[in-house]
Motif scaffolding. Sequence first.
Motif, PDB file in Angstrom:
ATOM      1  N   ARG A 123      11.427 -45.158  55.601  1.00  0.00           N
ATOM      2  CA  ARG A 123      10.882 -43.868  55.160  1.00  0.00           C
ATOM      3  C   ARG A 123      11.745 -43.147  54.142  1.00  0.00           C
ATOM      4  O   ARG A 123      11.262 -42.309  53.388  1.00  0.00           O
ATOM      5  N   VAL A 124      13.068 -43.409  54.149  1.00  0.00           N
ATOM      6  CA  VAL A 124      13.944 -42.655  53.256  1.00  0.00           C
ATOM      7  C   VAL A 124      14.787 -43.596  52.399  1.00  0.00           C
ATOM      8  O   VAL A 124      14.915 -44.791  52.700  1.00  0.00           O
ATOM      9  N   ALA A 125      15.331 -43.030  51.337  1.00  0.00           N
ATOM     10  CA  ALA A 125      16.184 -43.793  50.419  1.00  0.00           C
ATOM     11  C   ALA A 125      17.458 -42.993  50.168  1.00  0.00           C
ATOM     12  O   ALA A 125      17.486 -41.770  50.351  1.00  0.00           O
ATOM     13  N   LEU A 126      18.476 -43.707  49.744  1.00  0.00           N
ATOM     14  CA  LEU A 126      19.790 -43.106  49.510  1.00  0.00           C
ATOM     15  C   LEU A 126      20.110 -43.175  48.025  1.00  0.00           C
ATOM     16  O   LEU A 126      19.929 -44.222  47.399  1.00  0.00           O
ATOM     17  N   ARG A 127      20.571 -42.048  47.487  1.00  0.00           N
ATOM     18  CA  ARG A 127      21.100 -42.079  46.116  1.00  0.00           C
ATOM     19  C   ARG A 127      22.252 -41.096  46.001  1.00  0.00           C
ATOM     20  O   ARG A 127      22.458 -40.253  46.884  1.00  0.00           O
ATOM     21  N   ARG A 128      22.995 -41.214  44.909  1.00  0.00           N
ATOM     22  CA  ARG A 128      24.098 -40.283  44.695  1.00  0.00           C
ATOM     23  C   ARG A 128      23.542 -38.921  44.316  1.00  0.00           C
ATOM     24  O   ARG A 128      22.514 -38.840  43.637  1.00  0.00           O
ATOM     25  N   VAL A 129      24.221 -37.859  44.750  1.00  0.00           N
ATOM     26  CA  VAL A 129      23.827 -36.513  44.352  1.00  0.00           C
ATOM     27  C   VAL A 129      24.187 -36.332  42.873  1.00  0.00           C
ATOM     28  O   VAL A 129      25.177 -36.890  42.394  1.00  0.00           O
TER      29      VAL A 129
END
Length: 187
Positions: free
Chosen positions: A12-18
């Motif tokens: 459901r979710v993804a990770l990226r750099r702020v």
Amino acid sequence: MATSSYLLQGPRVALRRVGREDHAELSVLQRESAEMLRRWLGTREMTVEAFEGSLERFEQPTRKGFVICLRDTGAIVGGVNINNIVRGSLQCGTLGYTSYASTTGRGYMTEGLGLVLQFALDQLELHRLEANIQPDNTASLNLVKRLGFQREGYSAAFQFINDEWRDHERWAVTAEAVRKTNHPIVR
Ligand SMILES: CC(C)(COP(=O)(O)OP(=O)(O)OC[C@H]1O[C@@H](n2cnc3c(N)ncnc32)[C@H](O)[C@@H]1OP(=O)(O)O)[C@@H](O)C(=O)NCCC(=O)NCCS
């Protein structure tokens, strides 16, 4: 934000750099969540200057900053930092994390922090992640327990929050322990 900037994706979710472009969205989320966050993190105003200062610190080798986004819409549902990264024979870092009033209690942080663990261990080559949690922060304790963290100790007067030195429980997970959990996101 293009999905190509995602470091890892779960169901459901993804990770990226702020990044700099996240300031407006994060300011709104933080403002709507002020009451929820104040008790555990203290009062924090996300001025442009403060935000840019934290982005600069994330350029240093000792810190990383991530946002957790919904895969469907790209909307930010959480934030995770890895602070105090120490290399050499320790390879460890300290986690800070938050969800928001409109995004909490749906399992997004369990999935998203699971992605952070996976990225930290596989890509950043960290071996150990720690979290310091106030003893009555049940939501945070439940979160780390779900991800296989173990309670390692208790630090009296550990962090100055809301005008007082607050006791914290010390929780941690190692690469070996993460790989033993059955969490679907974390190998
Ligand atoms: C700590 C914090 C990040 C935890 O966030 P969270 O929203 O509870 O975590 P998740 O997104 O993983 O949601 C898990 C909860 O959603 C529930 N949930 C509802 N629908 C769900 C679904 N479809 N899938 C999985 N879980 C679901 C789970 O049962 C769980 O609730 P429980 O802990 O009461 O059992 C959040 O409380 C927070 O931001 N607090 C303020 C800042 C803070 O304390 N930071 C940490 C300082 S140490």
